[in-house]
Scaffold this active site. Structure first.
Site, PDB file in Angstrom:
ATOM      1  N   ASP A   1      31.127   8.051  -6.254  1.00 17.57           N
ATOM      2  CA  ASP A   1      30.234   7.613  -7.327  1.00 17.57           C
ATOM      3  C   ASP A   1      29.929   8.888  -8.099  1.00 17.57           C
ATOM      4  O   ASP A   1      29.151   9.736  -7.649  1.00 17.57           O
ATOM      5  CB  ASP A   1      28.957   7.001  -6.742  1.00 17.57           C
ATOM      6  CG  ASP A   1      27.939   6.696  -7.837  1.00 17.57           C
ATOM      7  OD1 ASP A   1      28.174   7.065  -9.015  1.00 17.57           O
ATOM      8  OD2 ASP A   1      26.900   6.097  -7.521  1.00 17.57           O
TER       9      ASP A   1
ATOM     10  N   TYR B   1      25.310   3.439 -25.341  1.00 13.95           N
ATOM     11  CA  TYR B   1      26.673   3.996 -25.319  1.00 13.95           C
ATOM     12  C   TYR B   1      26.822   5.073 -26.404  1.00 13.95           C
ATOM     13  O   TYR B   1      27.314   6.175 -26.140  1.00 13.95           O
ATOM     14  CB  TYR B   1      27.678   2.857 -25.536  1.00 13.95           C
ATOM     15  CG  TYR B   1      29.124   3.252 -25.339  1.00 13.95           C
ATOM     16  CD1 TYR B   1      29.660   3.370 -24.064  1.00 13.95           C
ATOM     17  CD2 TYR B   1      29.954   3.499 -26.424  1.00 13.95           C
ATOM     18  CE1 TYR B   1      30.981   3.731 -23.877  1.00 13.95           C
ATOM     19  CE2 TYR B   1      31.284   3.858 -26.249  1.00 13.95           C
ATOM     20  CZ  TYR B   1      31.798   3.966 -24.970  1.00 13.95           C
ATOM     21  OH  TYR B   1      33.111   4.326 -24.785  1.00 13.95           O
TER      22      TYR B   1
ATOM     23  N   LYS C   1      27.643   8.988 -25.551  1.00 12.64           N
ATOM     24  CA  LYS C   1      28.904   9.617 -25.968  1.00 12.64           C
ATOM     25  C   LYS C   1      28.661  10.779 -26.937  1.00 12.64           C
ATOM     26  O   LYS C   1      29.458  11.724 -26.995  1.00 12.64           O
ATOM     27  CB  LYS C   1      29.840   8.566 -26.572  1.00 12.64           C
ATOM     28  CG  LYS C   1      30.331   7.540 -25.543  1.00 12.64           C
ATOM     29  CD  LYS C   1      31.151   8.189 -24.435  1.00 12.64           C
ATOM     30  CE  LYS C   1      31.700   7.195 -23.440  1.00 12.64           C
ATOM     31  NZ  LYS C   1      32.497   7.808 -22.373  1.00 12.64           N
TER      32      LYS C   1
HETATM   33  N1  LIG Z   1      38.509   1.392 -24.069  1.00 13.96           N
HETATM   34  C1  LIG Z   1      37.904   1.815 -25.171  1.00 13.96           C
HETATM   35  O1  LIG Z   1      37.910   1.138 -26.214  1.00 13.96           O
HETATM   36  C2  LIG Z   1      37.224   3.160 -25.187  1.00 13.96           C
HETATM   37  C3  LIG Z   1      36.894   3.722 -26.429  1.00 13.96           C
HETATM   38  C4  LIG Z   1      36.272   4.963 -26.465  1.00 13.96           C
HETATM   39  C5  LIG Z   1      35.993   5.637 -25.289  1.00 13.96           C
HETATM   40  N2  LIG Z   1      36.308   5.070 -24.102  1.00 13.96           N
HETATM   41  C6  LIG Z   1      35.978   5.810 -22.892  1.00 13.96           C
HETATM   42  O2  LIG Z   1      37.156   6.066 -22.163  1.00 13.96           O
HETATM   43  C7  LIG Z   1      36.857   6.191 -20.765  1.00 13.96           C
HETATM   44  C8  LIG Z   1      37.801   5.315 -19.967  1.00 13.96           C
HETATM   45  O3  LIG Z   1      37.555   3.959 -20.359  1.00 13.96           O
HETATM   46  P1  LIG Z   1      38.546   2.744 -20.097  1.00 13.96           P
HETATM   47  O4  LIG Z   1      38.596   1.993 -21.361  1.00 13.96           O
HETATM   48  O5  LIG Z   1      39.780   3.241 -19.459  1.00 13.96           O
HETATM   49  O6  LIG Z   1      37.619   1.891 -19.092  1.00 13.96           O
HETATM   50  P2  LIG Z   1      37.863   1.146 -17.696  1.00 13.96           P
HETATM   51  O7  LIG Z   1      36.705   0.216 -17.579  1.00 13.96           O
HETATM   52  O8  LIG Z   1      39.240   0.582 -17.641  1.00 13.96           O
HETATM   53  O9  LIG Z   1      37.758   2.319 -16.627  1.00 13.96           O
HETATM   54  C9  LIG Z   1      36.535   2.954 -16.344  1.00 13.96           C
HETATM   55  C10 LIG Z   1      36.535   3.324 -14.866  1.00 13.96           C
HETATM   56  O10 LIG Z   1      35.313   4.050 -14.587  1.00 13.96           O
HETATM   57  C11 LIG Z   1      34.918   3.679 -13.269  1.00 13.96           C
HETATM   58  N3  LIG Z   1      33.506   3.971 -13.018  1.00 13.96           N
HETATM   59  C12 LIG Z   1      32.414   3.389 -13.580  1.00 13.96           C
HETATM   60  N4  LIG Z   1      31.304   3.901 -13.012  1.00 13.96           N
HETATM   61  C13 LIG Z   1      31.691   4.813 -12.087  1.00 13.96           C
HETATM   62  C14 LIG Z   1      30.987   5.660 -11.171  1.00 13.96           C
HETATM   63  N5  LIG Z   1      29.655   5.669 -11.117  1.00 13.96           N
HETATM   64  N6  LIG Z   1      31.709   6.464 -10.360  1.00 13.96           N
HETATM   65  C15 LIG Z   1      33.062   6.467 -10.413  1.00 13.96           C
HETATM   66  N7  LIG Z   1      33.782   5.689 -11.254  1.00 13.96           N
HETATM   67  C16 LIG Z   1      33.097   4.867 -12.078  1.00 13.96           C
HETATM   68  C17 LIG Z   1      35.194   2.167 -13.235  1.00 13.96           C
HETATM   69  O11 LIG Z   1      35.197   1.660 -11.906  1.00 13.96           O
HETATM   70  C18 LIG Z   1      36.555   2.100 -13.919  1.00 13.96           C
HETATM   71  O12 LIG Z   1      37.612   2.209 -12.997  1.00 13.96           O
HETATM   72  C19 LIG Z   1      35.381   5.799 -20.621  1.00 13.96           C
HETATM   73  O13 LIG Z   1      34.584   6.954 -20.547  1.00 13.96           O
HETATM   74  C20 LIG Z   1      35.098   5.049 -21.917  1.00 13.96           C
HETATM   75  O14 LIG Z   1      33.744   5.079 -22.273  1.00 13.96           O
HETATM   76  C21 LIG Z   1      36.919   3.847 -24.019  1.00 13.96           C
END
Ligand SMILES: NC(=O)c1ccc[n+]([C@@H]2O[C@H](COP(=O)([O-])OP(=O)(O)OC[C@H]3O[C@@H](n4cnc5c(N)ncnc54)[C@H](O)[C@@H]3O)[C@@H](O)[C@H]2O)c1
Length: 252
Positions: free
Chosen positions: A60, A151, A155
């Site tokens: 975590d 969010y 960010k």
């Molecule tokens: N997908 C988008 O549109 C987007 C856009 C901008 C930024 N992001 C950022 O990119 C990053 C990856 O996002 P994604 O789209 O691949 O999301 P995703 O939901 O597919 O993956 C996020 C992962 O983070 C893990 N996680 C959450 N809380 C946790 C904790 N306390 N400890 C350990 N792991 C934890 C989740 O279990 C999950 O596996 C994130 O930081 C997200 O905010 C995503």
């Protein structure tokens, strides 16, 4: 390209989406990936698929104990870490009017505190031998949308942490660079959850696309290419910066 030969890369949020894809690409380019996540089942499954150069470690990442446990788990390998990629995150909608105190704090813990702890781990591990830290911010850090107040704020904080760590490491003479990426809407499980929750999923996808000048959402690989550039020696003179992978949102 084999940019990650002999490299040891720690990736938070490595069970899903862009974290998981980053781990896959690191291994394809010759490196070893240690993926951290709270989702043990998926984390282990993804690591097994990638192969024996990807190790899943339950963490975590909001909890300092997890980072201490990782340090113990790595043992002699702790000082051989070459990159830390902070990808764990959540995105759940709430405006200024319906945000709750608990959800506000939870978002900052997962999106902000985890990045602070990941950077602290990275600086400790890499201060002698150098390396690279890459943090996941978002286009919403600088081009916020009203439906995700916590969010947006978390960010924007990631950009501040990134620049602060970059300047500290440069000032101290550590050969550690720290940068971030700012993706637009990217087609991962995180985005899919918004689409699935919408009354009209097709319209929701079209609406997401329409917020980008290029009128589409992004592919995870398009972001991961920028992450790998920042994590590798290809970006040796880049620190404190952020790469936008957002179909032109930054230009609006
Ligand atoms: N997908 C988008 O549109 C987007 C856009 C901008 C930024 N992001 C950022 O990119 C990053 C990856 O996002 P994604 O789209 O691949 O999301 P995703 O939901 O597919 O993956 C996020 C992962 O983070 C893990 N996680 C959450 N809380 C946790 C904790 N306390 N400890 C350990 N792991 C934890 C989740 O279990 C999950 O596996 C994130 O930081 C997200 O905010 C995503």
């Amino acid at each position: 390209m084999q940019r990650f030969n002999e490299k040891l890369v720690v990736i938070s949020g490595g069970a899903s989406g862009m974290g998981a894809l980053t781990a896959k690409r690191v291994v394809e380019e010759g490196g070893t990936a240690i993926t951290l996540d709270i989702n043990d089942t998926l984390g282990q499954e993804v690591a097994n698929e990638i192969g024996n150069k990807c190790e899943f470690f339950h963490a975590d990442v909001t909890n300092p104990d997890s980072w201490n446990d990782l340090e113990k788990y790595l043992g002699d390998r702790f000082n051989k870490v070459t990159s830390v990629i902070n990808a764990a995150g959540i995105s759940e909608p709430a405006t200024i009017e319906d945000e709750t105190f608990d959800h506000w704090n939870r978002t900052h813990s997962i999106n902000g505190t985890s990045v602070f702890l990941g950077c602290q781990f990275g600086v400790k591990a890499m201060k002698d031998s150098g390396g690279s830290i890459v943090n996941f911010s978002s286009s919403l850090a600088t081009r916020p949308k009203p439906f995700v107040i916590a969010y947006n704020y978390s960010k924007a904080g990631v950009l501040a942490i990134t620049r602060t760590v970059a300047l500290h490491c440069a000032e101290m003479g550590y050969k550690i660079r720290c940068n971030s990426v700012q993706p637009g809407a990217i087609n991962t499980p995180m985005m899919q959850r918004y689409i699935d929750a919408a009354e009209d999923p097709k319209q929701q996808l079209a609406d997401f696309a329409a917020t980008h000048p290029m009128n589409r959402v992004g592919d995870p690989d398009e972001v991961v290419k920028a992450v790998l550039f920042l994590a590798s020696d290809d970006s040796a003179f880049t620190t404190g910066d952020s790469i936008s992978v957002d179909g032109g949102v930054i230009a609006i």
